[in-house]
Enzyme design. Sequence first.
Site, PDB file in Angstrom:
ATOM      1  CG  HIS A  36     -18.270 -27.061 -13.021  1.00  0.00           C
ATOM      2  ND1 HIS A  36     -17.361 -26.040 -12.889  1.00  0.00           N
ATOM      3  CD2 HIS A  36     -18.994 -26.773 -14.123  1.00  0.00           C
ATOM      4  CE1 HIS A  36     -17.528 -25.165 -13.866  1.00  0.00           C
ATOM      5  NE2 HIS A  36     -18.514 -25.584 -14.631  1.00  0.00           N
ATOM      6  CD  GLN A  60     -22.088 -23.460 -24.894  1.00  0.00           C
ATOM      7  OE1 GLN A  60     -22.231 -24.651 -25.152  1.00  0.00           O
ATOM      8  NE2 GLN A  60     -22.241 -22.987 -23.660  1.00  0.00           N
ATOM      9  CG  LEU A 190     -19.086 -21.153  -6.516  1.00  0.00           C
ATOM     10  CD1 LEU A 190     -18.399 -22.491  -6.226  1.00  0.00           C
ATOM     11  CD2 LEU A 190     -18.222 -20.029  -5.989  1.00  0.00           C
TER      12      LEU A 190
HETATM   13  P1  AMP Z   1     -20.409 -24.614 -17.614  1.00  0.00           P
HETATM   14  O1  AMP Z   1     -19.077 -25.246 -17.448  1.00  0.00           O
HETATM   15  O2  AMP Z   1     -20.454 -23.174 -17.219  1.00  0.00           O
HETATM   16  O3  AMP Z   1     -21.022 -24.891 -18.961  1.00  0.00           O
HETATM   17  O4  AMP Z   1     -21.361 -25.337 -16.567  1.00  0.00           O
HETATM   18  C1  AMP Z   1     -21.546 -26.733 -16.582  1.00  0.00           C
HETATM   19  C2  AMP Z   1     -22.667 -27.087 -15.665  1.00  0.00           C
HETATM   20  O5  AMP Z   1     -22.368 -26.667 -14.329  1.00  0.00           O
HETATM   21  C3  AMP Z   1     -24.008 -26.415 -16.046  1.00  0.00           C
HETATM   22  O6  AMP Z   1     -25.069 -27.327 -15.872  1.00  0.00           O
HETATM   23  C4  AMP Z   1     -24.090 -25.281 -15.049  1.00  0.00           C
HETATM   24  O7  AMP Z   1     -25.412 -24.872 -14.766  1.00  0.00           O
HETATM   25  C5  AMP Z   1     -23.453 -25.912 -13.825  1.00  0.00           C
HETATM   26  N1  AMP Z   1     -22.986 -24.876 -12.907  1.00  0.00           N
HETATM   27  C6  AMP Z   1     -22.188 -23.823 -13.202  1.00  0.00           C
HETATM   28  N2  AMP Z   1     -22.035 -23.029 -12.112  1.00  0.00           N
HETATM   29  C7  AMP Z   1     -22.762 -23.601 -11.118  1.00  0.00           C
HETATM   30  C8  AMP Z   1     -23.020 -23.254  -9.753  1.00  0.00           C
HETATM   31  N3  AMP Z   1     -22.503 -22.160  -9.205  1.00  0.00           N
HETATM   32  N4  AMP Z   1     -23.815 -24.063  -9.031  1.00  0.00           N
HETATM   33  C9  AMP Z   1     -24.354 -25.187  -9.586  1.00  0.00           C
HETATM   34  N5  AMP Z   1     -24.156 -25.562 -10.867  1.00  0.00           N
HETATM   35  C10 AMP Z   1     -23.368 -24.781 -11.628  1.00  0.00           C
END
Ligand code: AMP
Length: 286
Positions: A36, A60, A190
């Site tokens: 993030h 979702q 991650l």
């Molecule tokens: P989430 O909180 O899981 O909805 O993720 C929020 C944003 O962070 C989304 O655009 C994800 O694709 C991105 N994200 C989550 N994990 C990673 C990672 N390991 N590397 C890069 N971006 C990430």
Amino acid sequence: MVKVVYKTTELLDIREKLNNESVGLVPTMGNLHKGHLSLVEKSLQENNISIVTIFVNPKQFGPNEDLDEYPRTLEADVKILEELHKSYPKKKLYVFAPKDEKEIYPNGFSTRVEVDNLTNKLCGSSRPGHFAGVTTVVYQLFAITKPHNAYFGQKDYQQFKVIERMTNDLRLNISIILMPIIREIDGLALSSRNQYLAEDERINAIYLNKTLKKIEHSLSLNGPEVAKNEIKERINESPAGTKWDYLEILDADYLSDTTSQTSHFIIAGALFVNKTRLIDNLRIKS
Ligand code: AMP
């Protein structure tokens, strides 16, 4: 200082006063990690104003998914954002963290934003309704924050493609920026869901990225047809306690079957490690 905003009306007020300054948006569900933070850092570098949203979006999650268990760690999230912000003292950073679902979906809310085609495969086929939930919330966040740029991680590559499609189709005039996957040293992407893994499960989790890499090797050596056949063997090799939800090679631009015109491949996998569902992908030039 990072300003935390809980109310949509307050954020709308703030946004109205920002005039022409460039606004970057990073939508998240919180429990922030370095993945993030890489998105937030890019937004801080490219915009005067950055808004990180933290909202565990019920729309979702499917009925048997982990909505209730999903880690909510707002205080710690704000702390690490404050730490990151210290390196960008001239930039403004807001956190929008609605405490009540009604801030996003007020009483009577009845609209669903849904992208066709791209959503009926990969995660879309095993998580019915998931992407409609994502596009509905992201549309709302776009409407509230009116960003110039919005940052998404390649880890959720299908989500990026779906949001890019929605943004183009609805002429939203927002740049959708894709950021690389941040990984642990052993290759595990991650994810907030990694903390569900017990020690032995954490060992099995590496198998997801390892398998993608083996397929990447075969793809670059032997081409997509041979590599697709190899997928069947790899699926059979999966260790006890793991189960593939999907493992596929697709055209990265269209998420369709590969053709002789394919310019980039995406090798995408979703692996259950006991109850925890992990996703990962590799995007490769053909
Ligand atoms: P989430 O909180 O899981 O909805 O993720 C929020 C944003 O962070 C989304 O655009 C994800 O694709 C991105 N994200 C989550 N994990 C990673 C990672 N390991 N590397 C890069 N971006 C990430």
